[in-house]
Design a protein around this motif. Structure first.
Motif, mmCIF file in Angstrom:
data_model
loop_
_atom_site.group_PDB
_atom_site.id
_atom_site.type_symbol
_atom_site.label_atom_id
_atom_site.label_comp_id
_atom_site.label_asym_id
_atom_site.label_seq_id
_atom_site.Cartn_x
_atom_site.Cartn_y
_atom_site.Cartn_z
ATOM 1 N N SER A 92 0.816 -1.211 0.000
ATOM 2 C CA SER A 92 0.000 0.000 0.000
ATOM 3 C C SER A 92 0.856 1.270 0.000
ATOM 4 N N PRO A 96 -2.183 2.955 -2.868
ATOM 5 C CA PRO A 96 -3.251 2.687 -1.883
ATOM 6 C C PRO A 96 -4.306 1.712 -2.413
ATOM 7 N N GLN A 100 -4.211 -4.506 1.699
ATOM 8 C CA GLN A 100 -3.497 -4.208 2.925
ATOM 9 C C GLN A 100 -2.618 -5.366 3.379
#
Length: 250
Positions: A92, A96, A100
């Motif tokens: 990330s 983004p 995760q």
């Protein structure tokens, strides 16, 4: 800074005129040569960079053995630092939009090259030795003002071994290596800032060649100021400068 430089030039100019019109012990000269500089760090992995310097000086002979010399110099300084690191980072950090639980190894290999330029004002006391008093040892202080800095990363940076972390286990993500050289270079270059002022102590020697107006001089300049304003890496600290020059007294 321009006003300081102009003021010093005026002082030197007045000194020269006065010295030429009387037997006043003031003299004036020019000097130039080579700088070999680096930054003193706690964990060094780099080396010295060569540059040049040039400037003016005025010398006041207090007595047969003692003198005070004021100089104005413009000099090139620098250092290089080797980079060889492997760091696990979350994907990330690259984008983004990536999961995760995705990670990779950021491998950075190369060299950081730093070039700086300073307007320096050395003030030294000299003690003359020898039968003809043509050899001098000197010590004093140097006040320097940063006029230009350039930081460049020359190397590669990639994120490799990209994987997903599922229930504590690494699962290949099926993603090729990602080249982030440009991002890393921008981060290093933008994150390396230098303070506008540097204070240092200096010591050295000069030899005044008999029957000529020339002198050979050398110094070491030992910085006392942490020159890094926003350090990358964190342990970059103070300057060290070896100076070798040739001077001419009018």
């Amino acid at each position: 800074m321009k006003s300081i430089f102009t003021m010093l030039l005026c002082v030197i100019g007045v000194s020269v005129s006065f010295a030429q019109e009387s037997s006043n012990p003031l003299s004036f000269g020019v000097k130039g040569g080579a700088n070999v500089t680096a930054l003193r760090v706690e964990n060094p992995d780099g080396g010295f960079v060569a540059g040049g310097f040039g400037g003016l000086y005025t010398n006041y002979r207090v007595s047969e053995k003692f003198a005070v010399q004021l100089e104005v110099q413009y000099g090139q300084h620098g250092v290089y630092s080797n980079v060889n690191s492997d760091v696990t980072i979350p994907a990330s950090m690259i984008s983004p939009d990536l999961p995760q639980n995705m990670f990779g190894t950021m491998e950075t290999l190369g060299r950081v090259n730093i070039r700086t330029e300073y307007l320096s004002i050395p003030v030294v006391a000299q003690y003359y030795l020898g039968e003809k008093k043509n050899f001098a040892i000197e010590a004093g202080a140097v006040f320097s003002f940063l006029t230009r800095s350039e930081v460049e990363f020359d190397g590669t940076s990639q994120v490799k071994d990209i994987h997903l972390l599922v229930d504590g286990n690494q699962v290949p993500a099926g993603i090729d290596d990602i080249d982030i050289t440009e991002t890393t270079a921008n981060s290093i270059e933008e994150g390396t800032q230098f303070k506008k002022f540097d204070f240092a102590l200096t010591a050295g020697a000069a030899y005044y060649i008999p029957n000529t107006n020339f002198n050979i001089n050398s110094r070491v300049v030992y910085g006392l100021t942490d020159v890094a304003d926003n350090t990358t890496p964190d342990d970059w600290k103070k300057t060290i400068n070896f100076q070798f020059g040739l001077g001419y007294t009018f």
